[in-house]
Design a protein around this motif. Structure first.
Motif, PDB file in Angstrom:
ATOM      1  N   PHE A   1      60.413  31.230  45.006  1.00 46.30           N
ATOM      2  CA  PHE A   1      59.378  32.011  45.666  1.00 46.30           C
ATOM      3  C   PHE A   1      58.087  31.206  45.666  1.00 46.30           C
ATOM      4  O   PHE A   1      57.713  30.625  44.638  1.00 46.30           O
ATOM      5  CB  PHE A   1      59.143  33.342  44.951  1.00 46.30           C
ATOM      6  CG  PHE A   1      60.103  34.425  45.373  1.00 46.30           C
ATOM      7  CD1 PHE A   1      59.674  35.479  46.162  1.00 46.30           C
ATOM      8  CD2 PHE A   1      61.427  34.378  45.002  1.00 46.30           C
ATOM      9  CE1 PHE A   1      60.554  36.466  46.572  1.00 46.30           C
ATOM     10  CE2 PHE A   1      62.313  35.355  45.401  1.00 46.30           C
ATOM     11  CZ  PHE A   1      61.878  36.408  46.192  1.00 46.30           C
ATOM     12  N   THR A   2      57.418  31.180  46.809  1.00 46.81           N
ATOM     13  CA  THR A   2      56.111  30.543  46.917  1.00 46.81           C
ATOM     14  C   THR A   2      55.056  31.626  47.096  1.00 46.81           C
ATOM     15  O   THR A   2      55.151  32.447  48.017  1.00 46.81           O
ATOM     16  CB  THR A   2      56.058  29.568  48.104  1.00 46.81           C
ATOM     17  OG1 THR A   2      57.010  28.519  47.889  1.00 46.81           O
ATOM     18  CG2 THR A   2      54.665  28.960  48.233  1.00 46.81           C
TER      19      THR A   2
ATOM     20  N   GLY B   1      60.093  34.209  49.515  1.00 45.24           N
ATOM     21  CA  GLY B   1      61.002  33.320  48.810  1.00 45.24           C
ATOM     22  C   GLY B   1      62.451  33.520  49.165  1.00 45.24           C
ATOM     23  O   GLY B   1      62.828  34.454  49.880  1.00 45.24           O
TER      24      GLY B   1
ATOM     25  N   THR C   1      59.640  28.090  52.264  1.00 43.59           N
ATOM     26  CA  THR C   1      59.010  29.324  51.776  1.00 43.59           C
ATOM     27  C   THR C   1      57.492  29.209  51.780  1.00 43.59           C
ATOM     28  O   THR C   1      56.797  30.213  51.964  1.00 43.59           O
ATOM     29  CB  THR C   1      59.523  29.690  50.374  1.00 43.59           C
ATOM     30  OG1 THR C   1      59.266  28.616  49.456  1.00 43.59           O
ATOM     31  CG2 THR C   1      61.008  29.996  50.396  1.00 43.59           C
TER      32      THR C   1
END
Length: 226
Positions: free
Chosen positions: A74-75, A100, A115
Motif C-alpha cells: 500500500f502506498t 494498494g 500504487t
C-alpha cells in the motif's frame, strides 16, 4: 489482475492516516535495508512525477532480488503545506491518497510504482495530485507479507493486518489502523467486517479471517530528500 484497494473513507473507524505500526520488542528485524527503502521511495516519487510530466514509467536500474519478488503493498501519500508548518508531527500533514495491492501480483518495485500513481491520481476521495503539490508530497509504504489463515483469538493488535471475506465481500485493514484508534482485538475484527459491508459479528460466524504483517516506512524514516 488483482484489484487496487483504496484506503477507507475518512471516517474515524476506517482512517488509514497512521504512518507506523507500534513498536514491539518481539517484532523481527526489518526486512529491507535503508538503501532498499530509499530505492522504493524514490520509485514511488518518480512514478508520480513522470505521470505529471506525461512520461512512461521510468526505467528501473538493476535492483536487488528482494525488490523484484511479488509482494502486496500500500502506498500512502501525505501533503505537507506551508499552512501546517507550525504544527508538530503528523498534525502538520494531511492525507492525500492511499491505494494498494493486497495480493502479491507484481514485482515489489513495480507494485510500488503502480500504487503510487494510483494513490496520486485514482483515489476517488481526492482530486488528482497537481504539479504544485508534488514536491510537498510525503510517501509512506506498507509492504505486506503473504496472507495466512488466523484464528480470531490469535490476532495481535499492532502486529497483524486483517482480511475478512465472505462470498464476494472482502474487507482489509492495515495493522496501524487498530493502533491509531486504540482498538482492542474484537473491535479490530468488527471494523474489518464493517469495511467489507458485513455484519459486525461475521468474523464469529461464516466469514474467513486471514492476517498479514506489514513493514511500514516513509520518507522521514529514510532521511533522504526526494
Amino acid at each position: 489482475m488483482s484489484k487496487l484497494f483504496e484506503a477507507p473513507s475518512a471516517k474515524p473507524s476506517e482512517n488509514l492516516i497512521a504512518r507506523e505500526v507500534a513498536g514491539d520488542p518481539a517484532t523481527p528485524a526489518p526486512e529491507f535495508s535503508l538503501d532498499q527503502r530509499r530505492a522504493l521511495l524514490r520509485i514511488a516519487h518518480e512514478a508520480i512525477l513522470s505521470a505529471l510530466e506525461r512520461r512512461p514509467f521510468p526505467e528501473v536500474p538493476p535492483i536487488p532480488a528482494a525488490l523484484s519478488d511479488p509482494r502486496g503493498v500500500f502506498t500512502t501519500l501525505y501533503l505537507r503545506g506551508d499552512q501546517h508548518a507550525d504544527l508538530p508531527g503528523d498534525l502538520g500533514r494531511q492525507l492525500r491518497g492511499c491505494v494498494g495491492y493486497a495480493a502479491p501480483i507484481a514485482p515489489l518495485y513495480r507494485a510500488v510504482a503502480e500504487t503510487a500513481r494510483a494513490a496520486a491520481f485514482e483515489d476517488s476521495r481526492f482530486l488528482p495530485v497537481t504539479k504544485e503539490e508534488v514536491l510537498k508530497l510525503e510517501v509512506s509504504l506498507s509492504v505486506l507479507s503473504r496472507l495466512f489463515p488466523i484464528h480470531p483469538e490469535a490476532v495481535e493488535v499492532g502486529r497483524h493486518g486483517l482480511v475478512i471475506s465472505l462470498g464476494a465481500r472482502r474487507g482489509l485493514l492495515l495493522p496501524q489502523v487498530a493502533v491509531e484508534h486504540s482498538w482492542d482485538r474484537e473491535t479490530f475484527l468488527e471494523q474489518t467486517c464493517r469495511k467489507a459491508g458485513m455484519a459486525l459479528d461475521a468474523w464469529r460466524k461464516a466469514a474467513t479471517v486471514e492476517a498479514f504483517t506489514a513493514e511500514v516506512f516513509a520518507d522521514v524514516d529514510a532521511e533522504a530528500p526526494f
